[in-house]
Structures are given as C-alpha cells and as structure tokens.
Motif scaffolding. Structure first.
Motif, PDB file in Angstrom:
ATOM      1  N   ALA A  58      26.931  66.097  51.382  1.00 13.12           N
ATOM      2  CA  ALA A  58      27.125  64.644  51.437  1.00 13.12           C
ATOM      3  C   ALA A  58      26.052  63.999  52.313  1.00 13.12           C
ATOM      4  O   ALA A  58      25.471  62.971  51.946  1.00 13.12           O
ATOM      5  N   ILE A  59      25.758  64.603  53.453  1.00 13.98           N
ATOM      6  CA  ILE A  59      24.719  64.065  54.345  1.00 13.98           C
ATOM      7  C   ILE A  59      23.365  64.076  53.624  1.00 13.98           C
ATOM      8  O   ILE A  59      22.651  63.071  53.613  1.00 13.98           O
ATOM      9  N   ARG A  60      23.030  65.215  53.016  1.00 11.69           N
ATOM     10  CA  ARG A  60      21.729  65.318  52.331  1.00 11.69           C
ATOM     11  C   ARG A  60      21.643  64.386  51.125  1.00 11.69           C
ATOM     12  O   ARG A  60      20.554  63.988  50.724  1.00 11.69           O
ATOM     13  N   ALA A  61      22.808  64.041  50.557  1.00 16.33           N
ATOM     14  CA  ALA A  61      22.827  63.139  49.408  1.00 16.33           C
ATOM     15  C   ALA A  61      22.750  61.677  49.823  1.00 16.33           C
ATOM     16  O   ALA A  61      22.654  60.796  48.971  1.00 16.33           O
TER      17      ALA A  61
ATOM     18  N   PHE B 268      24.662  64.626  45.270  1.00 13.51           N
ATOM     19  CA  PHE B 268      25.657  65.449  45.948  1.00 13.51           C
ATOM     20  C   PHE B 268      25.852  66.766  45.200  1.00 13.51           C
ATOM     21  O   PHE B 268      25.898  67.841  45.813  1.00 13.51           O
ATOM     22  N   VAL B 269      25.975  66.714  43.883  1.00 16.40           N
ATOM     23  CA  VAL B 269      26.141  67.927  43.086  1.00 16.40           C
ATOM     24  C   VAL B 269      24.964  68.870  43.319  1.00 16.40           C
ATOM     25  O   VAL B 269      25.151  70.056  43.582  1.00 16.40           O
ATOM     26  N   ASP B 270      23.737  68.333  43.256  1.00 17.19           N
ATOM     27  CA  ASP B 270      22.543  69.157  43.501  1.00 17.19           C
ATOM     28  C   ASP B 270      22.599  69.812  44.873  1.00 17.19           C
ATOM     29  O   ASP B 270      22.335  71.006  45.020  1.00 17.19           O
ATOM     30  N   GLU B 271      22.928  69.032  45.882  1.00 16.19           N
ATOM     31  CA  GLU B 271      22.942  69.527  47.253  1.00 16.19           C
ATOM     32  C   GLU B 271      24.102  70.483  47.505  1.00 16.19           C
ATOM     33  O   GLU B 271      23.960  71.457  48.236  1.00 16.19           O
ATOM     34  N   TYR B 272      25.242  70.228  46.896  1.00 13.43           N
ATOM     35  CA  TYR B 272      26.400  71.101  47.072  1.00 13.43           C
ATOM     36  C   TYR B 272      26.087  72.499  46.542  1.00 13.43           C
ATOM     37  O   TYR B 272      26.475  73.506  47.140  1.00 13.43           O
TER      38      TYR B 272
ATOM     39  N   LYS C  30      32.237  64.366  56.088  1.00 15.06           N
ATOM     40  CA  LYS C  30      33.296  65.338  55.798  1.00 15.06           C
ATOM     41  C   LYS C  30      34.295  64.758  54.798  1.00 15.06           C
ATOM     42  O   LYS C  30      34.640  65.396  53.807  1.00 15.06           O
ATOM     43  N   GLN C  31      34.734  63.535  55.061  1.00 10.26           N
ATOM     44  CA  GLN C  31      35.689  62.889  54.164  1.00 10.26           C
ATOM     45  C   GLN C  31      35.060  62.618  52.795  1.00 10.26           C
ATOM     46  O   GLN C  31      35.696  62.823  51.760  1.00 10.26           O
ATOM     47  N   GLN C  32      33.811  62.141  52.800  1.00 12.49           N
ATOM     48  CA  GLN C  32      33.129  61.860  51.541  1.00 12.49           C
ATOM     49  C   GLN C  32      32.952  63.132  50.720  1.00 12.49           C
ATOM     50  O   GLN C  32      33.153  63.135  49.504  1.00 12.49           O
TER      51      GLN C  32
END
Length: 179
Positions: A25-28, A11-15, A36-38
């Motif tokens: 979040a989706i890509r992670a 998630f950090v990488d993708e964000y 959205k919530q995640q």
C-alpha cells in the motif's frame, strides 16, 4: 470483473513482490499512516483479489511452480536420507556427489575447519572437521501438513458459525460462568 484504478493496480503489482499488504500500500502511493488499514481493505476488495489470483496463476504457469511442484519438493526434503551424504567409510562425500535435494536447499550451510599439529615447517595436517547445517525439517513437514490440509498443524479451526450464533454461544458461556 470491474477495472482496477491506477492505485489498485499498482497495489496488486507491489503486493506480489513480497505479499506484504502494508508495504504494498505504501509503495502504491497510499499514506504510510493508514497503509495497514488500506492494505487490508484492498485485500478484501473482490476485483483486487481476482487480479492477485490471476497474476499468481500466470506466474505459476510461467515458472512451472504449482501446488504439485511445491508438495513434491517438500516431500523430497522431508524424506531425504542423511546417509546419502557419506561414503561407505563414513567420510562426507564431495558436494558434487550429494543428492539434488541437499544441494538445492536442504543443507543451509557447511563449515570446514582444517586441523594441524605442530608449528612452522613441522606443521602437519591431521584432519578436518565438517559441520553441516540442515534446513528445519520439522518446518518442512508442517508446510506439507498445511498444504494437504490434514489439519495436523492448523492453529485455528473455523466452524463456520454465523455471527448471531457465535454471539449467542458467547452470551450463554458468559451466563454459565457468572452463575
């Protein structure tokens, strides 16, 4: 700082790709239904926040782009003088002679239209029209205002009220409005 699990690290990488928590979040690998919530939950996770800040700091050091660089660039764009694009006769200078701030993004487009009169072999060039589209200079000034925290463009001011005090004020306002 605790270690991130694989999904959190992803998630950090993708964000950091587009700063979009839902898409990150989706890509992670999180469910698109709850992304959205995640994403919002992950952005409030202390270890995820620290990882994002750490990675942003690394990028800033590596690229040499930091808050000072951004502010200097914005200030240069805000202060750029359109007269620098024209020669003494009022003709538009060649792009190679423009100041760097215009060549590096302040000008978002140039249109050139050649003007002719007559037809066929009698056709004669009589001039050209040039239109220059500039980046939104008001947006540049707004970004400067936000960056230096002058509160000139802040849409919401947080007064740091506790939840209890805020609830008491709202209840009092409701009583006044009703009475």
């Amino acid at each position: 700082m605790a270690e991130l699990n694989d999904k959190q690290a992803r998630f950090v990488d993708e964000y950091l790709v587009d700063l979009n928590a839902t898409q990150a979040a989706i890509r992670a690998g999180y469910s698109a239904k709850t992304a959205k919530q995640q994403g919002q939950r992950l952005l409030t996770h202390v270890d995820v926040q620290e990882a994002i800040v750490g990675r942003k700091t690394q990028r800033s050091v590596k690229t040499g782009i930091d808050a000072q660089w951004v502010l200097m660039r914005l200030a240069g764009d805000a202060e750029a003088d359109l007269a620098d694009l024209y020669d003494d006769a009022g003709a538009l200078k060649p792009i190679s002679e423009w100041p760097a701030t215009f060549r590096k993004g302040l000008v978002s487009g140039v249109e050139v239209e050649e003007l002719f009169e007559g037809q066929g072999e009698n056709r004669k060039h009589i001039g050209r029209v040039r239109k220059i589209r500039l980046a939104d200079r008001l947006k540049v000034i707004e970004l400067i205002g936000k960056h230096v925290d002058v509160q000139a463009f802040k849409e919401r001011i947080d007064h740091g009220l506790s939840d209890d005090l805020a609830a008491a004020i709202m209840a009092g306002n409701a009583r006044v409005a009703g009475g």
